[in-house]
Design a protein around this motif. Structure first.
Motif, PDB file in Angstrom:
ATOM      1  N   LEU A  42       0.827  -1.210   0.000  1.00 52.21           N
ATOM      2  CA  LEU A  42       0.000   0.000   0.000  1.00 52.21           C
ATOM      3  C   LEU A  42       0.857   1.255   0.000  1.00 52.21           C
ATOM      4  N   TYR A  43       1.984   1.207   0.697  1.00 51.85           N
ATOM      5  CA  TYR A  43       2.907   2.343   0.671  1.00 51.85           C
ATOM      6  C   TYR A  43       3.503   2.522  -0.730  1.00 51.85           C
ATOM      7  N   ILE A  44       3.777   1.419  -1.385  1.00 49.12           N
ATOM      8  CA  ILE A  44       4.300   1.478  -2.757  1.00 49.12           C
ATOM      9  C   ILE A  44       3.248   2.084  -3.693  1.00 49.12           C
ATOM     10  N   LEU A  45       1.986   1.649  -3.562  1.00 49.37           N
ATOM     11  CA  LEU A  45       0.907   2.223  -4.377  1.00 49.37           C
ATOM     12  C   LEU A  45       0.747   3.722  -4.106  1.00 49.37           C
ATOM     13  N   SER A  46       0.819   4.102  -2.850  1.00 43.47           N
ATOM     14  CA  SER A  46       0.697   5.507  -2.475  1.00 43.47           C
ATOM     15  C   SER A  46       1.843   6.331  -3.064  1.00 43.47           C
ATOM     16  N   LEU A  93       3.663   5.508  -5.722  1.00 44.20           N
ATOM     17  CA  LEU A  93       3.468   5.528  -7.173  1.00 44.20           C
ATOM     18  C   LEU A  93       2.413   6.565  -7.554  1.00 44.20           C
ATOM     19  N   TRP A  94       1.346   6.652  -6.758  1.00 49.24           N
ATOM     20  CA  TRP A  94       0.313   7.670  -6.996  1.00 49.24           C
ATOM     21  C   TRP A  94       0.929   9.072  -6.895  1.00 49.24           C
ATOM     22  N   CYS A  95       1.801   9.277  -5.897  1.00 50.02           N
ATOM     23  CA  CYS A  95       2.475  10.578  -5.756  1.00 50.02           C
ATOM     24  C   CYS A  95       3.315  10.898  -6.981  1.00 50.02           C
ATOM     25  N   MET A  96       3.930   9.894  -7.564  1.00 47.44           N
ATOM     26  CA  MET A  96       4.787  10.106  -8.725  1.00 47.44           C
ATOM     27  C   MET A  96       3.981  10.349  -9.999  1.00 47.44           C
ATOM     28  N   ILE A  97       2.833   9.696 -10.123  1.00 48.55           N
ATOM     29  CA  ILE A  97       2.031   9.785 -11.355  1.00 48.55           C
ATOM     30  C   ILE A  97       0.988  10.894 -11.272  1.00 48.55           C
ATOM     31  N   VAL A  98       0.201  10.914 -10.214  1.00 49.87           N
ATOM     32  CA  VAL A  98      -0.905  11.869 -10.074  1.00 49.87           C
ATOM     33  C   VAL A  98      -0.495  13.100  -9.270  1.00 49.87           C
ATOM     34  N   GLY A  99       0.363  12.907  -8.289  1.00 52.60           N
ATOM     35  CA  GLY A  99       0.776  13.987  -7.404  1.00 52.60           C
ATOM     36  C   GLY A  99       1.210  15.262  -8.118  1.00 52.60           C
ATOM     37  N   PRO A 100       2.047  15.157  -9.161  1.00 51.60           N
ATOM     38  CA  PRO A 100       2.469  16.386  -9.852  1.00 51.60           C
ATOM     39  C   PRO A 100       1.306  17.188 -10.443  1.00 51.60           C
ATOM     40  N   GLU A 101       0.247  16.510 -10.840  1.00 50.81           N
ATOM     41  CA  GLU A 101      -0.930  17.208 -11.379  1.00 50.81           C
ATOM     42  C   GLU A 101      -1.568  18.082 -10.301  1.00 50.81           C
ATOM     43  N   LEU A 102      -1.606  17.585  -9.067  1.00 56.80           N
ATOM     44  CA  LEU A 102      -2.164  18.361  -7.954  1.00 56.80           C
ATOM     45  C   LEU A 102      -1.177  19.423  -7.479  1.00 56.80           C
ATOM     46  N   VAL A 142      -6.599  13.625 -13.771  1.00 58.32           N
ATOM     47  CA  VAL A 142      -6.042  12.436 -14.403  1.00 58.32           C
ATOM     48  C   VAL A 142      -4.832  12.888 -15.219  1.00 58.32           C
ATOM     49  N   ARG A 143      -3.770  12.145 -15.135  1.00 60.55           N
ATOM     50  CA  ARG A 143      -2.567  12.469 -15.918  1.00 60.55           C
ATOM     51  C   ARG A 143      -2.921  12.365 -17.395  1.00 60.55           C
ATOM     52  N   GLN A 144      -2.673  13.398 -18.150  1.00 59.81           N
ATOM     53  CA  GLN A 144      -3.109  13.450 -19.544  1.00 59.81           C
ATOM     54  C   GLN A 144      -2.194  12.707 -20.510  1.00 59.81           C
ATOM     55  N   ASN A 145      -0.983  12.408 -20.084  1.00 63.54           N
ATOM     56  CA  ASN A 145      -0.086  11.626 -20.922  1.00 63.54           C
ATOM     57  C   ASN A 145      -0.761  10.294 -21.222  1.00 63.54           C
ATOM     58  N   ARG A 146      -0.892   9.954 -22.490  1.00 62.36           N
ATOM     59  CA  ARG A 146      -1.648   8.767 -22.886  1.00 62.36           C
ATOM     60  C   ARG A 146      -1.203   7.494 -22.176  1.00 62.36           C
ATOM     61  N   GLY A 147       0.096   7.356 -21.987  1.00 63.77           N
ATOM     62  CA  GLY A 147       0.608   6.160 -21.335  1.00 63.77           C
ATOM     63  C   GLY A 147       0.255   6.065 -19.858  1.00 63.77           C
ATOM     64  N   PHE A 148      -0.078   7.201 -19.247  1.00 67.33           N
ATOM     65  CA  PHE A 148      -0.347   7.224 -17.808  1.00 67.33           C
ATOM     66  C   PHE A 148      -1.827   7.430 -17.471  1.00 67.33           C
ATOM     67  N   ARG A 149      -2.662   7.706 -18.453  1.00 68.21           N
ATOM     68  CA  ARG A 149      -4.059   8.053 -18.181  1.00 68.21           C
ATOM     69  C   ARG A 149      -4.788   6.963 -17.399  1.00 68.21           C
ATOM     70  N   ASN A 150      -4.746   5.733 -17.891  1.00 66.94           N
ATOM     71  CA  ASN A 150      -5.444   4.641 -17.194  1.00 66.94           C
ATOM     72  C   ASN A 150      -4.796   4.314 -15.854  1.00 66.94           C
ATOM     73  N   LEU A 151      -3.459   4.338 -15.828  1.00 63.25           N
ATOM     74  CA  LEU A 151      -2.754   4.088 -14.566  1.00 63.25           C
ATOM     75  C   LEU A 151      -3.144   5.134 -13.533  1.00 63.25           C
ATOM     76  N   SER A 152      -3.222   6.383 -13.956  1.00 60.47           N
ATOM     77  CA  SER A 152      -3.607   7.483 -13.072  1.00 60.47           C
ATOM     78  C   SER A 152      -4.996   7.243 -12.484  1.00 60.47           C
ATOM     79  N   ARG A 153      -5.950   6.906 -13.327  1.00 56.88           N
ATOM     80  CA  ARG A 153      -7.325   6.636 -12.855  1.00 56.88           C
ATOM     81  C   ARG A 153      -7.356   5.451 -11.891  1.00 56.88           C
ATOM     82  N   ASN A 154      -6.661   4.387 -12.257  1.00 58.90           N
ATOM     83  CA  ASN A 154      -6.678   3.182 -11.428  1.00 58.90           C
ATOM     84  C   ASN A 154      -6.022   3.413 -10.069  1.00 58.90           C
ATOM     85  N   LEU A 155      -4.906   4.117 -10.054  1.00 58.84           N
ATOM     86  CA  LEU A 155      -4.237   4.406  -8.779  1.00 58.84           C
ATOM     87  C   LEU A 155      -5.115   5.264  -7.875  1.00 58.84           C
ATOM     88  N   THR A 156      -5.789   6.250  -8.461  1.00 59.12           N
ATOM     89  CA  THR A 156      -6.679   7.103  -7.660  1.00 59.12           C
ATOM     90  C   THR A 156      -7.846   6.285  -7.115  1.00 59.12           C
TER      91      THR A 156
END
Length: 172
Positions: free
Chosen positions: A18-22, A24-33, A113-127
């Motif tokens: 769960l810490y790893i998922l959190s 990873l979320w900071c790395m993928i979605v966090g910058p958007e916030l 949601v991260r708009q980069n195509r490669g990260f869009r689904n990952l961003s949604r799923n992590l959130t």
């Protein structure tokens, strides 16, 4: 955790996954916030210096807190000095919001949601996963929170103290 004042603080005790998922979320979605935060927000900021400038990225996830605190304090003092030199009164006020993490509510629908195509689904799923972690955590500690902090189910869900993502969400 019982602090020096005898108060109780609830820190999430979760499996490393769960810490790893959190994180990873900071790395993928966090910058958007983090991008939409005001420059006057100093604490718990992501270290995004090499976020987009290289493929390697930064070796740090967060800026060092005590450096950020010093920058915040020094900026306030410098601004107060400027005002006094201009003949204007100035007051510096510092507040510490107690039990903040227990009372915050996340509008998960507004988390970008991260708009980069490669990260869009990952961003949604992590959130989505992070939201479930938050709900589960609140369910687990809700009875204890009612006894120790007077916080009942009608209070927003709160965010888990100790997860890296909670630091980003608290700022946002």
């Amino acid at each position: 955790f019982i602090n020096k004042d005898g108060g109780v603080q609830y820190f999430i005790d979760a499996p490393v996954e769960l810490y790893i998922l959190s994180t990873l979320w900071c790395m993928i979605v966090g910058p958007e916030l983090d991008r939409i935060l005001d420059e006057g927000c100093f604490g718990n900021r992501l270290d995004r210096e090499s976020d987009e400038s290289s493929d390697e990225g930064s070796s740090k996830l967060f800026k060092i807190f005590h450096h950020q605190y010093a920058k915040w304090r020094n900026t306030a003092i410098d601004r107060a000095k400027e005002l006094l030199e201009q003949g204007t009164s100035a007051v510096i006020l510092s507040l510490d919001i107690k039990q903040c993490f227990y009372r915050l509510s996340v509008d998960w629908q507004r988390v970008p949601v991260r708009q980069n195509r490669g990260f869009r689904n990952l961003s949604r799923n992590l959130t989505s996963i992070l939201k479930k972690i938050h709900i589960s955590y609140r369910t687990i500690i809700s009875e204890s929170l009612a006894q120790t902090h007077g916080i009942h189910d009608s209070t927003p869900e709160g965010i888990p103290i100790g997860l890296p993502s909670s630091r980003v969400l608290a700022n946002w």
